[in-house]
Enzyme design. Structure first.
Site, PDB file in Angstrom:
ATOM      1  N   GLY A  71      36.092 -37.394  61.730  1.00  0.00           N
ATOM      2  CA  GLY A  71      37.104 -38.353  61.289  1.00  0.00           C
ATOM      3  C   GLY A  71      36.656 -39.800  61.404  1.00  0.00           C
ATOM      4  O   GLY A  71      35.459 -40.087  61.497  1.00  0.00           O
ATOM      5  N   HIS A 121      34.345 -43.630  57.057  1.00  0.00           N
ATOM      6  CA  HIS A 121      33.785 -44.823  56.434  1.00  0.00           C
ATOM      7  C   HIS A 121      33.116 -44.344  55.144  1.00  0.00           C
ATOM      8  O   HIS A 121      33.153 -43.138  54.827  1.00  0.00           O
ATOM      9  CB  HIS A 121      32.799 -45.527  57.373  1.00  0.00           C
ATOM     10  CG  HIS A 121      31.783 -44.608  57.986  1.00  0.00           C
ATOM     11  ND1 HIS A 121      30.804 -43.984  57.244  1.00  0.00           N
ATOM     12  CD2 HIS A 121      31.617 -44.166  59.254  1.00  0.00           C
ATOM     13  CE1 HIS A 121      30.063 -43.231  58.031  1.00  0.00           C
ATOM     14  NE2 HIS A 121      30.544 -43.300  59.259  1.00  0.00           N
ATOM     15  N   HIS A 166      31.071 -41.054  55.188  1.00  0.00           N
ATOM     16  CA  HIS A 166      31.816 -39.791  55.088  1.00  0.00           C
ATOM     17  C   HIS A 166      32.296 -39.573  53.648  1.00  0.00           C
ATOM     18  O   HIS A 166      32.245 -38.459  53.134  1.00  0.00           O
ATOM     19  CB  HIS A 166      33.070 -39.823  55.967  1.00  0.00           C
ATOM     20  CG  HIS A 166      32.791 -39.898  57.425  1.00  0.00           C
ATOM     21  ND1 HIS A 166      33.027 -41.040  58.171  1.00  0.00           N
ATOM     22  CD2 HIS A 166      32.295 -38.974  58.289  1.00  0.00           C
ATOM     23  CE1 HIS A 166      32.697 -40.807  59.431  1.00  0.00           C
ATOM     24  NE2 HIS A 166      32.249 -39.573  59.532  1.00  0.00           N
TER      25      HIS A 166
END
Ligand code: PAF
Length: 287
Positions: free
Chosen positions: A28, A31, A34
C-alpha cells in the site's frame, strides 16, 4: 472494483475471474511506482488483482511496522483508476492464523545484501508471497525492479518450487531528479531528501563508466564510493556488484549483474540498483 478482506470472499471472487489473472502484491501507500505495476498488469492480463497487506513478518525488531504509512481509501481509489478489478486487503489475523508456524526462506541468498542487516526480512517476504500465490493462483505476478534482491529471490522461489506463475519485472520509476520512488520517501525531510539522491548519483556514475568500457568491479565500486562521498548525510550500508543468479560478488561486470546499493538518511533506509543486460553483443545498463 471489488475490495475484499477475507480469504473466503477471495475464493469466491477468484472462481469467477475471467481469463489470465495478474497479481500485483503491495504493502500500500501507493506512489507512481506501484501504479506503473498495476498498469503493466493491466496490459498483460484480463483480470488484475492488487493485494495490499503490510506484512508484519518481514519487519525486523525496531523497524517501522507501526509507522508504515497506511491509507486504504486513497489506495483503493488509485488502484481502481488504474484498472484493477479487485483489491485484496486482509487484516493480519486472516493471513497469519494463531497457530501459524510455517516459513519459507533462502538460507544463502536471503542473507546476502539487504539480508545482512535485515536477517528475517526475506523469510517474511517469501512466506507472504507464497501464501498470496496460493490464495490468488495468478497466471502472472508483477514486481518492481527497484526491490532488486526481492524480485530475484521470487524468481528463484517460482523456479525451485515449480510454481506455474510468470514473474514480470517492471522498471524502477524515478522522481524527475532520479530518486527511486518508495513509500518511505515521505518520511524524508527537505535536507534528507537531497542527501537521499546519493544512491542514484553513485549508480549513475557507475552506469556511465560501464558504458565507457570499465568492467572491473573494484574500480566501479571505488567510483560509487567517491560519488557517495559528496553526500555526507547518507550513511552507506553496502555497494556491491553481484551475479543475478547467485547474488555473489563478481570481479567484473557481464550482462547478468546487479549493482546494488543501500544506505540510511536520518531514520529512513533506502535501496537502489542497476541491472546489466545483453544489447547487440555489448553490455547494456538499466538504471
Ligand atoms: O515489495 C513489497 O511491497 C513487499 O515486500 C511484498 C512483495 C508486497 C511482500 O509483502
Amino acid at each position: 472494483m471489488e475490495v475484499i478482506k477475507s480469504n473466503s470472499e477471495l475464493k469466491v471472487w477468484r472462481a469467477s475471474a475471467r481469463g489470465d489473472t495478474a497479481l500485483v502484491p503491495t504493502m500500500g501507500s501507493f506512489h507512481n511506482g506501484h501504479l506503473s505495476l498495476i498498469q503493466r498488469a493491466r496490459q498483460r492480463a484480463d483480470t488484475v488483482i492488487v493485494s495490499l497487506f503490510v506484512n508484519p513478518t518481514q519487519f525486523g525488531h525496531g523497524e517501522d511496522l507501526e509507522t508504515y504509512p497506511r491509507d486504504l481509501e486513497r489506495d483503493a481509489a488509485l488502484a481502481e483508476e488504474r484498472g484493477a478489478n479487485c483489491l485484496f486487503a486482509p487484516p493480519v489475523h486472516e493471513m497469519y492464523g494463531r497457530l501459524h508456524a510455517t516459513y519459507v526462506y533462502w538460507p544463502e541468498l536471503g542473507s546476502r545484501l539487504c539480508g545482512e542487516t535485515r536477517p528475517n526480512h526475506f523469510q517474511g517476504v517469501a512466506t507472504i508471497v507464497l501464501k498470496l500465490f496460493n490464495l490468488v493462483r495468478p497466471d502472472l505476478a508483477v514486481f518492481g525492479r527497484k526491490d532488486g534482491q526481492q524480485v530475484l529471490l521470487i524468481q528463484r522461489l517460482v523456479a525451485d518450487l515449480n510454481l506455474d506463475i510468470r514473474i514480470v519485472v517492471s522498471p524502477t520509476v524515478r522522481e524527475p531528479d532520479g530518486l527511486a520512488m518508495s513509500s518511505r520517501n515521505i518520511n524524508l525531510t527537505k535536507s534528507e531528501r537531497s542527501q537521499a539522491l546519493g544512491l542514484y548519483a553513485a549508480l549513475r556514475a557507475c552506469k556511465e563508466r560501464i558504458l565507457r568500457g570499465e568492467w572491473a568491479s573494484e574500480s566501479l565500486v571505488g567510483t560509487m564510493h567517491e560519488a557517495l562521498g559528496q553526500f555526507p548525510g547518507l550513511r552507506p550500508e553496502y555497494v556491491e556488484i553481484v551475479d543475478r543468479d547467485s547474488l555473489c560478488s563478481v570481479e567484473s561486470v557481464d550482462t547478468n549483474v546487479m549493482v546494488a546499493a543501500a544506505g540510511g538518511v536520518g531514520s529512513t533506509r533506502l535501496i537502489d540498483n542497476l541491472w546489466t543486460y545483453e544489447m547487440e553483443g555489448a553490455i547494456g545498463v538499466e538504471l
